[in-house]
Enzyme design. Structure first.
Site, PDB file in Angstrom:
ATOM      1  N   GLU A 147      -5.973   0.744  -0.633  1.00 24.96           N
ATOM      2  CA  GLU A 147      -4.746   0.041  -1.030  1.00 24.96           C
ATOM      3  C   GLU A 147      -3.479   0.171  -0.479  1.00 24.96           C
ATOM      4  OE1 GLU A 147      -3.628   4.850  -3.890  1.00 24.96           O
ATOM      5  OE2 GLU A 147      -4.479   4.991  -1.346  1.00 24.96           O
ATOM      6  N   SER A 208      -2.343   1.537 -15.416  1.00 25.91           N
ATOM      7  CA  SER A 208      -1.568   3.189 -14.767  1.00 25.91           C
ATOM      8  C   SER A 208      -0.811   3.647 -14.522  1.00 25.91           C
ATOM      9  CB  SER A 208      -3.352   3.633 -13.968  1.00 25.91           C
ATOM     10  OG  SER A 208      -3.178   2.078 -13.244  1.00 25.91           O
ATOM     11  N   ASN A 209      -0.085   3.155 -13.939  1.00 28.22           N
ATOM     12  CA  ASN A 209       1.602   3.347 -12.951  1.00 28.22           C
ATOM     13  C   ASN A 209       2.644   2.411 -13.383  1.00 28.22           C
ATOM     14  OD1 ASN A 209       3.070   4.762 -11.433  1.00 28.22           O
ATOM     15  ND2 ASN A 209       1.978   3.918  -9.828  1.00 28.22           N
TER      16      ASN A 209
END
Length: 372
Positions: A147, A208-209
């Site tokens: 990330e 997704s976010n």
């Protein structure tokens, strides 16, 4: 008085006995002669041998050496997406003096040569979630993160603890990209320069976010009035994972918008969603020159190439109407092919190879500064 017949038989028996004795002595003589010749030959051979050979003693039979095992403990599995490690051993031409055994068993901590720790699973309470100190002598800790810094908590708590880095950044000790290009093996042919699937739709985006305050969503909101985009994901169009690539392959373009902008942070949004689906990626992330470290310049469209979202939308609509120009974005596929990470085993074996190199035991005092 003997009869003539008995006399004759006696003479024959004496003659036969005499012949047998002579034959026996002849065989004995011949045997002794051969023994003498053999002894003389052996002495001559020994005399002609070098002195070093005369003193030669055969080596003792020694059992083959046992290859030592280099143990790598996975303290945390990335994103808790567990797979079986049964029987996994990393072997290859680069393994000379050891092979690696990778384990999730924390009871092996004391004898592990290296520990790989994925940041996300220890970031909530590092003091309680990290391995115990003091660590075994010579043991190396590997900091793993896929990330970006924008989505990592307590990064400063990792300063001074780790010896090696394992991330998507090219300057990591163990480079772990989301995907890459490699020279194509098969011969060049025309079918490699155009999509193998019919392109019946224009632009897709899988999110997704969704965060209205993020820069990528703000850019999309400015683009949306000029360009029809099918958005998939939570609170948008449904897209089961098993159907994802088949659905995305029907689109000409894909919005590979990263959730943050950092050096080398180029994720599966480009490699898997766009390139594997033969959709031309429209990228929003690090600068164009950063993308060009991994891709040919004509393999993607960067939003920074346009002064406004309206100009980008206009360009994509023109490409949709100009097939020849659109297909020019696939010319690089003649020579290169897309590779995405098949699983974590490959990455752990890569870590094994690097950990087996002559160790430079160091500590990263400011990991948070480097990664930010």
């Amino acid at each position: 008085m003997r009869s003539p017949q008995n006399t004759s038989c006696s003479m024959k028996a004496e003659t036969t006995s005499s012949f047998k004795k002579k034959y026996f002595y002849f065989q004995l003589f011949l045997f002794l002669l051969l023994q003498l010749l053999f002894t003389l030959s052996l002495l001559s051979y020994w005399y002609l041998l070098p002195q070093s050979m005369q003193n030669y003693c055969p080596p003792k039979q020694v059992a083959p050496p046992v290859t030592p095992v280099f143990i790598i403990l996975l303290w945390t599995w990335p994103f808790n997406d567990l797979y079986s490690l049964q029987g996994l051993r990393c072997l290859g031409p680069w393994v000379r003096e050891a092979n690696c055994q990778i384990t999730l068993n924390r009871t092996w901590y004391e004898r592990a040569h290296a520990v790989i720790i994925h940041h996300r699973e220890v970031s909530l309470m590092p003091s309680k979630q990290l391995p115990p100190e003091p660590r075994p002598t010579g043991q190396r800790w590997v900091w793993l993160s896929l990330e970006s810094p924008s989505h990592l908590d307590n990064l400063a708590a990792m300063d001074g603890l780790f010896n090696l880095t394992m991330t998507y950044r090219t300057d990591s000790d163990i480079f772990t990209p989301y995907g890459w290009l490699r020279p194509r093996q098969e011969q060049e042919n025309g079918s490699l320069t155009q999509p193998p699937f019919p392109k019946t739709k224009l632009v897709a985006w899988v999110v997704s976010n969704w965060n209205e305050d993020s820069t990528r969503v703000k850019y999309f909101r400015r683009l949306q009035p000029y360009l029809p985009v099918d958005v998939y994901g939570r609170n948008h169009l449904p897209l089961p994972v098993k159907n994802q690539q088949r659905v995305l392959s029907t689109y000409k373009f894909y919005l590979a918008f990263e959730n943050s902008q950092h050096q080398d942070y180029i994720t599966e949004k480009l490699w898997q969603n766009a390139l594997k689906s033969w959709a031309v990626p429209v990228v929003y992330g690090p600068p164009r020159h950063n993308y060009e470290r991994f891709l040919p310049p004509d393999a993607f469209i960067h939003v920074s190439d346009f002064k406004s979202p309206w100009e980008l939308a206009t360009y994509l609509m023109k490409l949709d109407a100009d097939e020849k120009h659109y297909l020019s974005y696939f010319q690089w596929r003649k020579h290169l092919e897309v590779v995405t990470r098949p699983g974590w085993f490959q990455e752990f074996c890569k870590a094994c190879r690097i950990l087996l190199e002559p160790p430079t035991y160091r500590t990263l005092p400011a990991l948070s500064k480097w990664f930010s």
